[in-house]
Design an enzyme around this catalytic site. Sequence first.
Site, short mmCIF file in Angstrom:
data_model
loop_
_atom_site.label_atom_id
_atom_site.label_comp_id
_atom_site.label_asym_id
_atom_site.label_seq_id
_atom_site.Cartn_x
_atom_site.Cartn_y
_atom_site.Cartn_z
N CYS A 18 96.17 74.20 53.19
CA CYS A 18 95.58 74.02 53.91
C CYS A 18 96.99 73.12 55.83
O CYS A 18 98.23 73.00 55.25
CB CYS A 18 94.45 72.96 54.18
SG CYS A 18 95.29 71.23 53.45
N GLU A 132 91.00 59.59 48.54
CA GLU A 132 90.73 59.52 50.03
C GLU A 132 89.50 58.43 49.84
O GLU A 132 89.25 58.24 51.25
CB GLU A 132 90.31 60.74 50.43
CG GLU A 132 89.61 61.16 51.94
CD GLU A 132 89.04 62.88 52.03
OE1 GLU A 132 89.18 63.72 50.95
OE2 GLU A 132 88.33 62.62 52.60
N THR A 171 86.25 64.77 52.42
CA THR A 171 86.68 66.29 52.92
C THR A 171 86.67 67.05 52.11
O THR A 171 86.30 68.49 52.25
CB THR A 171 87.70 66.26 53.72
OG1 THR A 171 88.75 65.09 52.71
CG2 THR A 171 87.69 65.55 54.71
N ASN A 231 89.66 69.72 45.38
CA ASN A 231 89.80 70.02 46.54
C ASN A 231 90.16 71.46 45.50
O ASN A 231 89.16 72.66 45.61
CB ASN A 231 90.38 70.78 47.77
CG ASN A 231 91.89 71.05 47.54
OD1 ASN A 231 91.70 72.28 47.82
ND2 ASN A 231 92.62 70.52 47.57
N SER A 274 96.22 72.15 48.21
CA SER A 274 97.45 71.02 47.44
C SER A 274 98.88 72.08 46.92
O SER A 274 100.39 71.87 46.35
CB SER A 274 97.21 70.01 46.57
OG SER A 274 97.05 70.49 46.34
C1 2E6 Z 1 93.58 64.79 51.65
C2 2E6 Z 1 92.33 65.24 51.70
C3 2E6 Z 1 92.07 65.79 51.07
O1 2E6 Z 1 92.85 65.67 45.54
P1 2E6 Z 1 92.38 66.41 47.30
O2 2E6 Z 1 92.07 67.82 47.14
O3 2E6 Z 1 91.89 65.34 48.31
O4 2E6 Z 1 94.16 66.25 47.50
P2 2E6 Z 1 95.11 67.75 47.82
O5 2E6 Z 1 96.76 66.73 47.71
O6 2E6 Z 1 95.18 67.86 46.20
O7 2E6 Z 1 94.84 68.18 48.88
C4 2E6 Z 1 95.17 67.82 50.38
C5 2E6 Z 1 94.03 67.50 50.65
C6 2E6 Z 1 95.01 65.90 51.25
N1 2E6 Z 1 92.92 66.69 50.95
FE1 F3S Z 2 92.98 68.15 54.93
FE2 F3S Z 2 91.30 69.24 54.31
FE3 F3S Z 2 93.56 69.60 54.30
S1 F3S Z 2 90.64 67.35 55.29
S2 F3S Z 2 94.77 67.98 54.45
S3 F3S Z 2 92.07 70.26 55.64
S4 F3S Z 2 92.05 69.64 52.38
#
Ligand code: 2E6
Ligand code: F3S
Length: 316
Positions: A18, A132, A171, A231, A274
């Site tokens: 993302c 978070e 989120t 996520n 991610s």
């Molecule tokens: C920051 C906020 C949301 O465990 P999570 O899904 O929050 O985090 P990542 O690093 O797997 O995904 C990106 C992200 C960063 N999502």
């Molecule tokens: Fe931000 Fe959503 Fe990615 S809160 S880091 S756009 S999963």
Amino acid sequence: MTAKPPLMLYLAAPRGFCAGVDRAIKIVEMALEKWGAPVYVRHEIVHNKFVVDGLRDKGAVFVEELEECPDDRPVIFSAHGVPKSVPAAAQAREMVFVDATCPLVSKVHIEAQRHAEAGLQMIMIGHKGHPETIGTMGQLPEGEVLLVETVEDVEHVDVRDPERLAFVTQTTLSVDDTKDIVAALQTRFPAIIGPHKEDICYATTNRQEAVKEVAPKSDALLVVGAPNSSNSRRLVEVGAKNGCSYAQLVQRAENIDWRALDGIRSIAITAGASAPELLVNEVIDAFRERYDVTVELVETAVERVEFKVPRVLRTA
Ligand code: 2E6
Ligand code: F3S
């Protein structure tokens, strides 16, 4: 040589990186270019071992707490956000720090603070112990934000004044589960104030929507992502709830349980926010080695979101 069995592979889109993840990784790379190694990163910049290992190879040092960083090297805060006490401590130590918190997480931080300033008690819908959630709750003094994880929690939450309440969310929650929790909050506390729906971001929402489209037509679903990625784990749950009797998280192709997939005629593949696309391609290649694969892209949304890196790095 026996012919490979046919396999329909539904590739979900959007999937993978993302805008917030893209930005956070760029921040570490640009910080390494600007200041040289080592650059410290508080917590995994995003929840993916392949990404973290790659940045470590370039000179990033990953730690869990600011106390583990020396005063004289730059430190970056991960995309998940940090409690207010963290930048405050870095400032007190006169450290150079860059905040890679996703702007959509920062927006929730601001929301929580705004409601608290207006005299409302905050409730956060999120997963206990997730960075978070810790970061968002940490925008206000300890004990000020009440955490609810389930509809059941809503029944037991002990508020100061039911007329003066607001809520925010993590989120990366399940859109459907969160709908139920928000409804339970609104039933118990009709005066509660909140965002229009919740604070689940566009990327989480879109990836879950795409899984809902591919899951019913697939014998199995693989989500490329890490076990600590909220996520990504939600995508597995969404797949399981939407018709996939076998839905699994895989970090790499080598983790695929081929025996569990025996006899499938179709597979759905997606990736958490991610997870790099390179790992998705690795998984698809592993299927091609064993099956005669036909790939169909199932695209439920087009994403054009981009976030700028902080100014301090733009002038590098
Ligand atoms: C920051 C906020 C949301 O465990 P999570 O899904 O929050 O985090 P990542 O690093 O797997 O995904 C990106 C992200 C960063 N999502
Ligand atoms: Fe931000 Fe959503 Fe990615 S809160 S880091 S756009 S999963």
